[in-house]
Design an enzyme around this catalytic site. Structure first.
Site, mmCIF file in Angstrom:
data_model
loop_
_atom_site.group_PDB
_atom_site.id
_atom_site.type_symbol
_atom_site.label_atom_id
_atom_site.label_comp_id
_atom_site.label_asym_id
_atom_site.label_seq_id
_atom_site.Cartn_x
_atom_site.Cartn_y
_atom_site.Cartn_z
ATOM 1 N N LYS A 2 -3.452 21.856 23.231
ATOM 2 C CA LYS A 2 -2.765 22.679 24.216
ATOM 3 C C LYS A 2 -1.746 21.849 24.955
ATOM 4 C CE LYS A 2 -6.678 25.486 25.525
ATOM 5 N NZ LYS A 2 -7.498 25.780 26.697
ATOM 6 N N ALA A 53 -19.799 19.133 25.020
ATOM 7 C CA ALA A 53 -19.542 18.853 26.445
ATOM 8 C C ALA A 53 -20.776 19.093 27.321
ATOM 9 C CB ALA A 53 -18.373 19.707 26.934
ATOM 10 N N MET A 91 -15.345 26.549 29.684
ATOM 11 C CA MET A 91 -14.086 27.257 29.965
ATOM 12 C C MET A 91 -14.264 28.299 31.061
ATOM 13 S SD MET A 91 -12.923 27.857 26.019
ATOM 14 C CE MET A 91 -14.568 28.254 25.432
ATOM 15 N N ASP A 133 -6.858 17.505 18.671
ATOM 16 C CA ASP A 133 -6.771 18.405 19.814
ATOM 17 C C ASP A 133 -6.576 17.678 21.128
ATOM 18 O OD1 ASP A 133 -7.156 20.772 18.607
ATOM 19 O OD2 ASP A 133 -9.315 20.890 18.963
#
Ligand code: SAH
Length: 506
Positions: free
Chosen positions: A57, A119, A172, A36
């Site tokens: 992404k 995270a 996010m 990723d």
């Protein structure tokens, strides 16, 4: 056909040292690595021969739809592959690892899940914010700030979040930050609640913004704070004042270019990294064997007929013992021959081969070696000095003048590498470095050869030039560079210390 297996591995938050031991074990076994955006690409080097498939992404857009990733994993599993599915942070926390595992379960492909440092935990540790502390809070919520845009009504129960949990960490959440702060305040959280936004946690480029619930969304816009970041909300944020340790190290945020050979860069890079520097390795020297080993091998065959073996670099030490080993011999071949090394580094490597240095000069360079021998007297002594092809003449001339008989075979050659690594070249020419370190004259000369003299001075305008000692500094000046710092003794530790001092005074 052999049975396939998928390892869903948490790669951790970025610092490659934060993957688990089990995660690394699985990664090393993999035939295919599916990775990723947030998994550190450096980890891919642990699986050099595996096929690598990027499914992350691309500029904020989903590069591949999740269904396609699921299908890919199923196909690889059915083809009998050992797959490392490397995911940022922890695979089961906002990483859609659950969906991937369910797909594998449905078709009966064996899988294993290796947890990772998520995270929130990494950002907390590396910004100095304990997520719980008895005096402040005893509960913690990990929340997604990016709900599925297709959902009409928020699934988050803002009232309970605002009032029922101590510390809140949003993942996010950057795009929705204004809404998050507003909802929490509307539902009863104090607008003055401290907030930390931590971006690129554990990376050398980590940044932390401290604000309050009322102000944070303005601050993020004002300071142009972009994702990826976690938002930590709660009184514990104030503990950062005392517990900060990562981003206040003396060289934190400094991008430092190390120009030593790839073989020699590691120990210096580590010293700089421990002080917080972001090191870019840019080998300007390639160490290659001599055209022929004959001369060195012949002399080493009778090394014990010499009074001294003189080794002035780590590479010379290693080469001598490797050539002895190639002849089926070991340190005992030295017999009564004594050993002089140039400094503590080469002494440490010599010790790896079971030999304690008989002589280390006070001044760790050629002149120092000559002075040390002058002190003990070497008239008539036979000195074997395996050296680099481009070594300075100071040692053989100085020792000969003292009446010694010096034989100086070539043990390795210092050559200019064919090219600079792309990342280093880009960093240099695009002005993305703060400090350049030169640890020998060759590093200066070779960089000039690789870049061209004009481009060298242009690229280094405004960059701090750190030189290991006076000889290297003279070479720097010869190429039109201004030396900003030079330590008093010529060790990497002193060079690092001088750089810290220079940075703190700047
Ligand atoms: N599975 C991951 C989370 C994936 S969701 C984990 O356990 O960490 C992606 C979000 O994670 C990002 O939008 C950001 O909020 C957060 N994130 C991941 N890596 C981060 C990092 N190094 N620093 C700050 N936030 C990070």
């Amino acid at each position: 056909m052999k049975q396939g297996r998928i390892y869903l591995i948490g790669a951790g938050p970025g610092d490659p040292g934060l993957i688990t031991v089990r995660g690394l074990e699985c990664l090393r076994q993999a035939e295919v690595v599916v990775y990723d955006y947030l998994a550190n690409p450096q980890l891919l080097e642990e699986a050099p021969s595996a096929e690598k498939i990027y499914v992350g992404k691309c500029r904020g857009h989903h590069h591949r739809p999740q269904e396609e990733i699921n299908r890919l994993l199923v196909e690889l599993g059915q083809a009998g592959k050992i797959v490392a599915r490397l995911k940022g942070g922890d695979p089961y926390l906002f990483g859609r690892g659950g969906e991937e595992a369910l797909c594998l379960h449905e078709v009966g492909i064996p899988f294993e899940v290796v947890p990772g440092v998520t995270a929130a935990f990494a950002a907390a540790a590396y910004s100095g914010i304990p997520l719980t502390h008895r005096d402040f809070t005893t509960s913690l919520g990990l929340i997604t700030g990016h709900e599925d845009p297709a959902k009409k009504v928020s699934r988050l129960d803002w009232e309970k979040l605002a009032q029922g949990i101590g510390t809140l960490v949003f993942y996010m959440g950057m795009a929705n930050l204004e809404l998050i702060a507003r909802e929490l305040i509307t539902h009863g959280r104090d607008p003055q609640t401290p907030v930390a936004v931590v971006r690129w946690a554990t990376h050398p480029s980590q940044q932390t913004l401290i604000s309050t619930l009322a102000e944070v969304s303005h601050e993020v816009v004002r300071q142009k704070f972009a994702p990826p970041a976690v938002i930590i909300i709660g009184e514990v944020v104030t503990l950062r004042n005392e517990l900060r340790w990562f981003d206040n190290r003396p060289l934190f945020g400094k991008r430092v270019l190390v120009t030593r050979s790839a073989e020699q860069a590691g120990s210096f890079s580590r010293l700089l990294q421990e002080q917080g520097a972001q090191v870019i390795e840019c080998p300007t020297i390639a160490l290659v064997p001599p055209e022929s080993w004959d001369e060195l091998d012949t002399l080493l065959a009778e090394v014990d007929r010499h009074d001294w073996l003189l080794l002035t670099s780590a590479n010379a030490v290693r080469t001598v013992f490797e050539r002895l080993a190639a002849a089926g011999r070991d340190a005992r071949a030295l017999g009564r021959c004594r050993v002089c090394v140039v400094g503590p580094k080469s002494a440490a490597i010599l010790a790896e081969y079971g030999i304690r240095a008989d002589l280390i000069p006070e001044d760790y360079k050629g002149e120092g070696v000559v002075a040390a021998f002058e002190k003990i007297g070497v008239r008539g002594a036979r000195i074997l000095f395996p050296r680099a092809d481009k070594a300075r003449k100071v040692i053989p001339e100085g020792l000969t003048a003292l009446g010694a008989e010096v034989t100086a075979p070539i043990a390795y050659r210092n050559v200019v590498p064919k090219a600079l690594p792309e990342t280093a070249r880009e960093a240099l020419t695009a002005g993305k470095i703060d400090v350049i370190t030169f640890t020998s004259s060759s590093t200066v000369e070779n960089l000039a050869a690789l870049l061209g003299v004009a481009s060298l001075t242009e690229s280094l305008a405004g960059v701090t030039v750190a030189s290991i000692g006076p000889i290297t500094s003279t070479t720097c000046r010869r190429f039109g560079l201004t030396v900003d710092l030079e330590p008093e003794d010529y060790t990497l530790e002193s060079l690092t210390a001088a750089l810290i001092l220079h940075t703190s005074c700047a």
